[in-house]
Motif scaffolding. Structure first.
Motif, PDB file in Angstrom:
ATOM      1  N   MET A 217       0.840  -1.189   0.000  1.00 58.73           N
ATOM      2  CA  MET A 217       0.000   0.000   0.000  1.00 58.73           C
ATOM      3  C   MET A 217       0.878   1.244   0.000  1.00 58.73           C
ATOM      4  N   THR A 218       0.402   2.249  -0.678  1.00 58.66           N
ATOM      5  CA  THR A 218       1.095   3.534  -0.657  1.00 58.66           C
ATOM      6  C   THR A 218       0.665   4.303   0.593  1.00 58.66           C
ATOM      7  N   ASP A 219       1.425   5.328   0.930  1.00 59.68           N
ATOM      8  CA  ASP A 219       1.035   6.175   2.061  1.00 59.68           C
ATOM      9  C   ASP A 219      -0.330   6.813   1.825  1.00 59.68           C
ATOM     10  N   ALA A 220      -0.608   7.186   0.578  1.00 56.98           N
ATOM     11  CA  ALA A 220      -1.905   7.792   0.254  1.00 56.98           C
ATOM     12  C   ALA A 220      -3.042   6.799   0.504  1.00 56.98           C
ATOM     13  N   GLU A 221      -2.818   5.532   0.186  1.00 61.01           N
ATOM     14  CA  GLU A 221      -3.843   4.514   0.433  1.00 61.01           C
ATOM     15  C   GLU A 221      -4.046   4.280   1.929  1.00 61.01           C
ATOM     16  N   ILE A 222      -2.967   4.291   2.683  1.00 62.00           N
ATOM     17  CA  ILE A 222      -3.081   4.148   4.142  1.00 62.00           C
ATOM     18  C   ILE A 222      -3.852   5.334   4.708  1.00 62.00           C
ATOM     19  N   GLU A 223      -3.492   6.536   4.276  1.00 61.35           N
ATOM     20  CA  GLU A 223      -4.186   7.755   4.724  1.00 61.35           C
ATOM     21  C   GLU A 223      -5.669   7.676   4.386  1.00 61.35           C
ATOM     22  N   HIS A 224      -5.985   7.213   3.189  1.00 65.90           N
ATOM     23  CA  HIS A 224      -7.386   7.091   2.765  1.00 65.90           C
ATOM     24  C   HIS A 224      -8.147   6.142   3.694  1.00 65.90           C
ATOM     25  N   GLY A 225      -7.534   5.028   4.054  1.00 58.57           N
ATOM     26  CA  GLY A 225      -8.181   4.074   4.973  1.00 58.57           C
ATOM     27  C   GLY A 225      -8.490   4.704   6.319  1.00 58.57           C
ATOM     28  N   PHE A 226      -7.554   5.462   6.838  1.00 63.23           N
ATOM     29  CA  PHE A 226      -7.788   6.117   8.128  1.00 63.23           C
ATOM     30  C   PHE A 226      -8.820   7.236   8.011  1.00 63.23           C
ATOM     31  N   MET A 227      -8.811   7.957   6.905  1.00 63.26           N
ATOM     32  CA  MET A 227      -9.824   9.003   6.707  1.00 63.26           C
ATOM     33  C   MET A 227     -11.216   8.376   6.627  1.00 63.26           C
ATOM     34  N   ALA A 228     -11.342   7.253   5.938  1.00 67.28           N
ATOM     35  CA  ALA A 228     -12.638   6.567   5.852  1.00 67.28           C
ATOM     36  C   ALA A 228     -13.086   6.122   7.237  1.00 67.28           C
ATOM     37  N   ALA A 229     -12.158   5.582   8.014  1.00 70.12           N
ATOM     38  CA  ALA A 229     -12.485   5.157   9.380  1.00 70.12           C
ATOM     39  C   ALA A 229     -12.920   6.351  10.227  1.00 70.12           C
ATOM     40  N   LYS A 230     -12.242   7.459  10.054  1.00 75.90           N
ATOM     41  CA  LYS A 230     -12.584   8.671  10.804  1.00 75.90           C
ATOM     42  C   LYS A 230     -13.977   9.183  10.428  1.00 75.90           C
ATOM     43  N   ILE A 231     -14.297   9.184   9.137  1.00 73.21           N
ATOM     44  CA  ILE A 231     -15.621   9.614   8.674  1.00 73.21           C
ATOM     45  C   ILE A 231     -16.706   8.726   9.274  1.00 73.21           C
ATOM     46  N   LEU A 232     -16.401   7.439   9.398  1.00 75.07           N
ATOM     47  CA  LEU A 232     -17.356   6.490   9.987  1.00 75.07           C
ATOM     48  C   LEU A 232     -17.351   6.530  11.523  1.00 75.07           C
ATOM     49  N   ARG A 233     -16.500   7.391  12.072  1.00 76.41           N
ATOM     50  CA  ARG A 233     -16.369   7.570  13.518  1.00 76.41           C
ATOM     51  C   ARG A 233     -15.920   6.287  14.230  1.00 76.41           C
ATOM     52  N   LEU A 234     -15.060   5.547  13.554  1.00 74.62           N
ATOM     53  CA  LEU A 234     -14.516   4.331  14.140  1.00 74.62           C
ATOM     54  C   LEU A 234     -13.368   4.675  15.072  1.00 74.62           C
ATOM     55  N   LYS A 235     -13.244   3.902  16.116  1.00 73.98           N
ATOM     56  CA  LYS A 235     -12.149   4.086  17.061  1.00 73.98           C
ATOM     57  C   LYS A 235     -11.122   2.968  16.945  1.00 73.98           C
ATOM     58  N   LEU A 236     -11.466   1.959  16.100  1.00 68.27           N
ATOM     59  CA  LEU A 236     -10.618   0.782  15.990  1.00 68.27           C
ATOM     60  C   LEU A 236     -10.722   0.193  14.585  1.00 68.27           C
ATOM     61  N   ILE A 237      -9.571  -0.175  14.056  1.00 70.14           N
ATOM     62  CA  ILE A 237      -9.478  -0.931  12.807  1.00 70.14           C
ATOM     63  C   ILE A 237      -8.800  -2.247  13.162  1.00 70.14           C
ATOM     64  N   THR A 238      -9.311  -3.376  12.662  1.00 72.14           N
ATOM     65  CA  THR A 238      -8.585  -4.633  12.798  1.00 72.14           C
ATOM     66  C   THR A 238      -8.033  -4.994  11.431  1.00 72.14           C
ATOM     67  N   ALA A 239      -6.835  -5.579  11.426  1.00 76.69           N
ATOM     68  CA  ALA A 239      -6.193  -5.853  10.149  1.00 76.69           C
ATOM     69  C   ALA A 239      -5.190  -6.986  10.257  1.00 76.69           C
ATOM     70  N   SER A 240      -5.151  -7.799   9.215  1.00 75.14           N
ATOM     71  CA  SER A 240      -4.045  -8.735   9.042  1.00 75.14           C
ATOM     72  C   SER A 240      -2.921  -7.925   8.428  1.00 75.14           C
ATOM     73  N   SER A 241      -1.724  -8.128   8.923  1.00 73.72           N
ATOM     74  CA  SER A 241      -0.633  -7.296   8.447  1.00 73.72           C
ATOM     75  C   SER A 241       0.700  -7.972   8.705  1.00 73.72           C
ATOM     76  N   LYS A 242       1.691  -7.466   8.076  1.00 78.17           N
ATOM     77  CA  LYS A 242       3.074  -7.864   8.321  1.00 78.17           C
ATOM     78  C   LYS A 242       3.662  -6.892   9.352  1.00 78.17           C
ATOM     79  N   VAL A 243       4.705  -7.319  10.039  1.00 80.18           N
ATOM     80  CA  VAL A 243       5.368  -6.470  11.019  1.00 80.18           C
ATOM     81  C   VAL A 243       5.914  -5.214  10.333  1.00 80.18           C
ATOM     82  N   SER A 244       6.477  -5.382   9.149  1.00 75.99           N
ATOM     83  CA  SER A 244       7.030  -4.229   8.420  1.00 75.99           C
ATOM     84  C   SER A 244       5.946  -3.206   8.083  1.00 75.99           C
TER      85      SER A 244
END
Length: 174
Positions: A1-28
């Motif tokens: 993912m690009t930084d812009a895509e990560i930012e977009h995900g957090f902006m969407a979560a913020k618009i939805l008033r979410l306080k938590l995102i769960t995600a499968s991810s790598k340590v890096s």
């Protein structure tokens, strides 16, 4: 993912008033996401898998501790079946990390990264996990994952009912 895509995900979560995102991810990837979580004040709970041989995969207690140390906004979405299927002690993980676990995925799997199976047919200490959560008053939400349906043609509704009945039976025991 690009930084812009990560930012977009957090902006969407913020618009939805979410306080938590769960995600499968790598340590890096967790290293890259930390500044976004902190900037937006949104917690990220990392979901583990059973790939213990990959140092970049989130699977072991060391991985959990490494990720949790990256940000005060980080938590764990503990999948107890994946943890147990890795040959690791899911009960010990729950004991050690309960205050950092936002939710758990509870299902059953065979050992050695084996197949997902109905409760009671694998190595996951599901009953012990459910009772421990109840008895210690932790109130960590537990989500059942029906991962084995489809491979053997079982009826999804019937299997979900069977698994739910198992959980109810366990939680009604002392």
């Amino acid at each position: 993912m690009t930084d812009a895509e990560i930012e977009h995900g957090f902006m969407a979560a913020k618009i939805l008033r979410l306080k938590l995102i769960t995600a499968s991810s790598k340590v890096s990837m967790a290293k890259r996401v930390a500044p976004f979580a902190e900037k937006h004040g949104i917690m990220v709970a990392f979901h583990n898998h059973a790939v213990t041989k990959d140092p970049d995969d989130l699977a072991t207690m060391d991985h959990f501790r490494q990720v949790l140390a990256m940000s005060s906004m980080y938590r764990i979405n503990l999948d107890v079946a994946h943890y147990a299927a890795s040959g690791l002690d899911a009960v010990a993980a729950l004991e050690a990390l309960h205050d950092k676990i936002t939710n758990m995925h509870v299902h059953d799997r065979k050992a050695n990264d084996g197949a997902s199976v109905p409760f009671g047919e694998g190595v996951t200490p599901a009953a012990q996990i459910l009772k421990m959560n109840r008895d210690r008053g932790w109130k960590i939400p537990c989500f059942y994952e029906l991962e084995y349906v489809g491979a053997d043609g079982r009826d999804v509704i019937a299997e979900t009912r069977r698994e739910l009945d198992y959980e109810i039976r366990v939680l009604n025991e002392k």
